[in-house]
Design an enzyme around this catalytic site. Structure first.
Site, PDB file in Angstrom:
ATOM      1  N   ASP A   1      47.987 -31.203  59.600  1.00 38.27           N
ATOM      2  CA  ASP A   1      48.501 -30.135  60.445  1.00 38.27           C
ATOM      3  C   ASP A   1      48.427 -28.780  59.751  1.00 38.27           C
ATOM      4  OD1 ASP A   1      50.206 -29.326  62.834  1.00 38.27           O
ATOM      5  OD2 ASP A   1      51.418 -28.617  61.156  1.00 38.27           O
TER       6      ASP A   1
ATOM      7  N   GLU B   1      43.247 -29.924  61.143  1.00 42.32           N
ATOM      8  CA  GLU B   1      43.425 -29.063  62.303  1.00 42.32           C
ATOM      9  C   GLU B   1      42.945 -27.660  61.940  1.00 42.32           C
ATOM     10  OE1 GLU B   1      47.189 -27.447  63.003  1.00 42.32           O
ATOM     11  OE2 GLU B   1      46.968 -27.409  65.168  1.00 42.32           O
TER      12      GLU B   1
ATOM     13  N   HIS C   1      48.357 -31.584  72.422  1.00 41.70           N
ATOM     14  CA  HIS C   1      49.765 -31.250  72.706  1.00 41.70           C
ATOM     15  C   HIS C   1      50.060 -29.754  72.563  1.00 41.70           C
ATOM     16  CE1 HIS C   1      49.322 -31.318  68.452  1.00 41.70           C
ATOM     17  NE2 HIS C   1      50.505 -30.758  68.313  1.00 41.70           N
ATOM     18  N   ASP C   2      49.099 -28.982  72.084  1.00 42.48           N
ATOM     19  CA  ASP C   2      49.309 -27.531  71.960  1.00 42.48           C
ATOM     20  C   ASP C   2      48.655 -26.771  73.099  1.00 42.48           C
ATOM     21  OD1 ASP C   2      50.774 -27.609  69.583  1.00 42.48           O
ATOM     22  OD2 ASP C   2      48.964 -27.702  68.366  1.00 42.48           O
TER      23      ASP C   2
HETATM   24  C1  NOJ Z   1      50.092 -27.363  64.697  1.00 40.26           C
HETATM   25  C2  NOJ Z   1      50.693 -28.366  65.627  1.00 40.26           C
HETATM   26  O1  NOJ Z   1      49.667 -28.921  66.402  1.00 40.26           O
HETATM   27  C3  NOJ Z   1      51.724 -27.647  66.449  1.00 40.26           C
HETATM   28  O2  NOJ Z   1      52.232 -28.444  67.483  1.00 40.26           O
HETATM   29  C4  NOJ Z   1      52.827 -27.174  65.540  1.00 40.26           C
HETATM   30  O3  NOJ Z   1      53.740 -26.394  66.284  1.00 40.26           O
HETATM   31  C5  NOJ Z   1      52.260 -26.310  64.397  1.00 40.26           C
HETATM   32  N1  NOJ Z   1      51.096 -26.893  63.800  1.00 40.26           N
HETATM   33  C6  NOJ Z   1      53.266 -26.122  63.316  1.00 40.26           C
HETATM   34  O4  NOJ Z   1      53.413 -27.326  62.618  1.00 40.26           O
END
Ligand code: NOJ
Length: 578
Positions: free
Chosen positions: A233, A287, A353-354
């Site tokens: 992440d 990511e 999910h984002d």
């Molecule tokens: C990326 C994650 O996908 C997201 O959901 C999260 O809010 C941020 N990183 C912070 O960890």
């Protein structure tokens, strides 16, 4: 500028900016991409545990809920599951603020539940990929509690501190903070700590070898349990320039340029690889990909021994309110493919999910076209080179909830930004319109299992409202319909698994200036597949120059697939060329 910052928060992880740089001129070898690996051949299904299935009736999804749906997951044909964080957390950011990396969040269950889930997945030949959230921890992690307690704590250097006696620290942008200020003053030791995300997510100090060892031990703990991969992440941000330079005015509009792939990031990844990753048969995906194609490629170039799969955001940043251009879409995906054509490996996805829902952003959620456009997008994901990641609920063509009342939103980052916009006198009507289209809560509403109360997700009040269309869009109804998006997804997954050409085959864009239809071939060892995708809600023709007379249709989203290149609205066809 206000608009820009706002967009940044809505899209949240558009961290890949500035893609002008082509790959190095070094000669390419074929070895890497033709080298068979399970993670290249995998079809990843992403489960957002909070919203998948609630087994204990508290309104929040949990591990037992996922276990109860293992046969459904298996029935999809997917071969790996990526689970968003399930570790102990006070949930400031739905688990992306970890307070104990070796324990399970109470809302989600126990370690026994986790072990049962892993076993259940493995018994069904499904791998498990876990989130690894180590750019930051929760402020409720014992490391941070210790760290903030005194200047001399052995944990002080696990985080980034700036002593107030040096004055105020140089400005740093926070993605989630109400004031967008990434430094938070802590009166206990009269110092500021750094948090790129929320105040409750202090950034870990990767320059500290002790911290790095802690992380590697955590990774070993999970790898020893038998998990099959890590999704790192926000890791592109982990290394900071700790000389803390003053950034130029307006840097926040392109903060990624200053935050991503700094300093020793590649050294940390090499170390992580030699200490952990190389010792297990695990996949590793980062990511975000940095600022250039080279950044993206360097993290996953097999010869460098860092990670093995890139996860670029440029694709999911394409849709805007009011639409997007297919030309842009083709350019982005073709460019990424070309950079990774010989070496390095990509992920292919249109949602997570984002993000708000795939069909609402990239297709059409108008009931007339919803299923067709969703199937067309599914066809795209399953026929590109790179490992497909498919977000739970997209197989049902779940749509944006489009909440119009701020009280229906749950995401703290969104709520903080709402407050921020109010504080600065932002245009709240525009802001709410933006949320209805792009807010990530759209992708987090409960999974629509059936038409019973709360869509069969929970017997209690769900933590976030169920989309009001669940009586029409739900898994139970779609199970019965051979033409449902659910059953189409299963066919598309099977097609990919049955055709290695879709995994490793060369990608060639055809009819590149066609404004409506995306056409490409995939070729491997004499086998050639053609994919035609009409991205529009009207009929359109692909001019590929290929003769479809003898072509065999392998998949299509209409009962009578096109035989001449003229496609009906949102038509998708995959042919095998003879
Ligand atoms: C990326 C994650 O996908 C997201 O959901 C999260 O809010 C941020 N990183 C912070 O960890």
């Amino acid at each position: 500028m206000r608009k820009l910052v706002f967009q940044t928060v809505i899209v949240i992880f558009a961290l890949t900016a500035g893609l002008g740089c082509r790959n190095e001129n070094k000669p390419m070898r074929d070895k890497d991409n033709n080298d068979r690996k399970w993670w290249k051949e995998a079809v990843v299904y992403q489960i957002y545990p909070r919203s998948f299935k609630d087994a204990n009736g508290d309104g929040v999804g949990d591990l037992k809920g996922i276990i109860s749906k293992l046969d459904y997951i298996k029935s999809l044909g997917v071969t790996a599951v990526w689970l968003n964080p399930i570790y102990s957390s006070p949930n400031d950011d739905n688990g992306y603020d970890v307070s104990d990396y070796r324990n399970i969040m109470k809302d989600f269950g126990t370690m026994d539940d986790f072990d049962a889930l892993l076993k259940g997945l493995h018994e069904r030949n499904i791998k498990l990929v876990m989130d690894l959230v180590v750019n930051h921890s929760s402020d409720e992690h014992k490391w941070f509690k210790q760290s903030r307690s005194s200047h001399t704590s052995p944990y002080r250097d696990y985080y980034h501190w700036w002593n107030a006696e040096r004055g105020t620290p140089p400005a740093r942008y926070s993605l989630f903070d109400v004031n967008h200020d990434a430094w938070r003053y802590d009166s206990l030791t009269k110092a500021y700590y750094l948090h790129y995300f929320s105040r409750k997510q202090p950034d870990l100090n990767w320059e500290n070898p002790k911290l790095r060892q802690e992380v590697y031990n955590i990774m070993k703990f999970w790898a020893d349990k038998g998990i099959d991969g890590f999704r790192l992440d926000a890791f592109g941000f982990a290394a900071k320039d700790t000389t803390w330079p003053v950034y130029p005015k307006g840097y926040e509009k392109e903060f990624s340029k200053y935050y991503a792939i700094q300093g020793h990031l590649h050294d940390y990844l090499k170390e992580m690889n030699s200490e952990v990753l190389s010792k297990y048969d695990v996949m590793s995906v980062a990511e975000g990909t940095g600022n250039t194609y080279k950044d993206a490629h360097d993290m996953v170039d097999a010869d460098r021994n860092e990670l093995n799969m890139a996860y670029p955001f440029e694709g999911v940043d394409i849709p805007k309110i009011g639409g997007y251009s297919l030309m842009h879409f083709k350019q982005v995906f073709s460019k990424w493919d070309s950079v990774f054509a010989k070496k390095g490996w990509l992920s292919v996805f249109l949602a997570n999910h984002d993000q708000a829902r795939m069909v609402s952003r990239f297709g059409s959620d108008d009931p007339k076209y919803r299923d067709l456009s969703s199937k067309m997008l599914t066809t795209f994901i399953m026929t590109m080179r790179g490992t497909p990641y498919y977000y739970n609920g997209d197989e049902l063509a779940m749509t944006n909830a489009g909440f119009t009342d701020i009280n229906d939103y749950r995401d703290k980052a969104t709520l903080n930004e709402y407050q921020h916009q109010k504080n600065i006198g932002g245009n709240m009507q525009e802001f709410m319109k933006g949320l209805a289209f792009s807010c990530r809560d759209n992708g987090r509403t409960p999974f629509q299992w059936d038409e019973s109360t709360n869509s069969g997700f929970t017997t209690a009040t769900p933590w976030i409202k169920v989309n009001s269309n669940y009586k029409t869009i739900n898994a139970a109804a779609q199970e019965k319909d051979p033409n449902s998006t659910l059953n189409y997804f299963r066919r598309a997954v099977k097609l990919r698994k049955d055709n290695l050409v879709l995994v490793y085959g060369k990608y060639t864009l055809l009819d590149k200036n066609n404004l409506d239809v995306y056409s490409y071939t995939r070729e491997l060892d004499g086998k050639k597949l053609l994919v035609l995708l009409n991205f529009k809600n009207y009929a359109a023709t692909a001019a590929t120059g290929l003769n479809l007379g003898k072509a065999k249709v392998l998949l299509g989203n209409y009962s009578d697939p096109s035989k001449n290149g003229t496609l009906l609205p949102y038509e998708a066809v995959v042919y095998e060329l003879q």
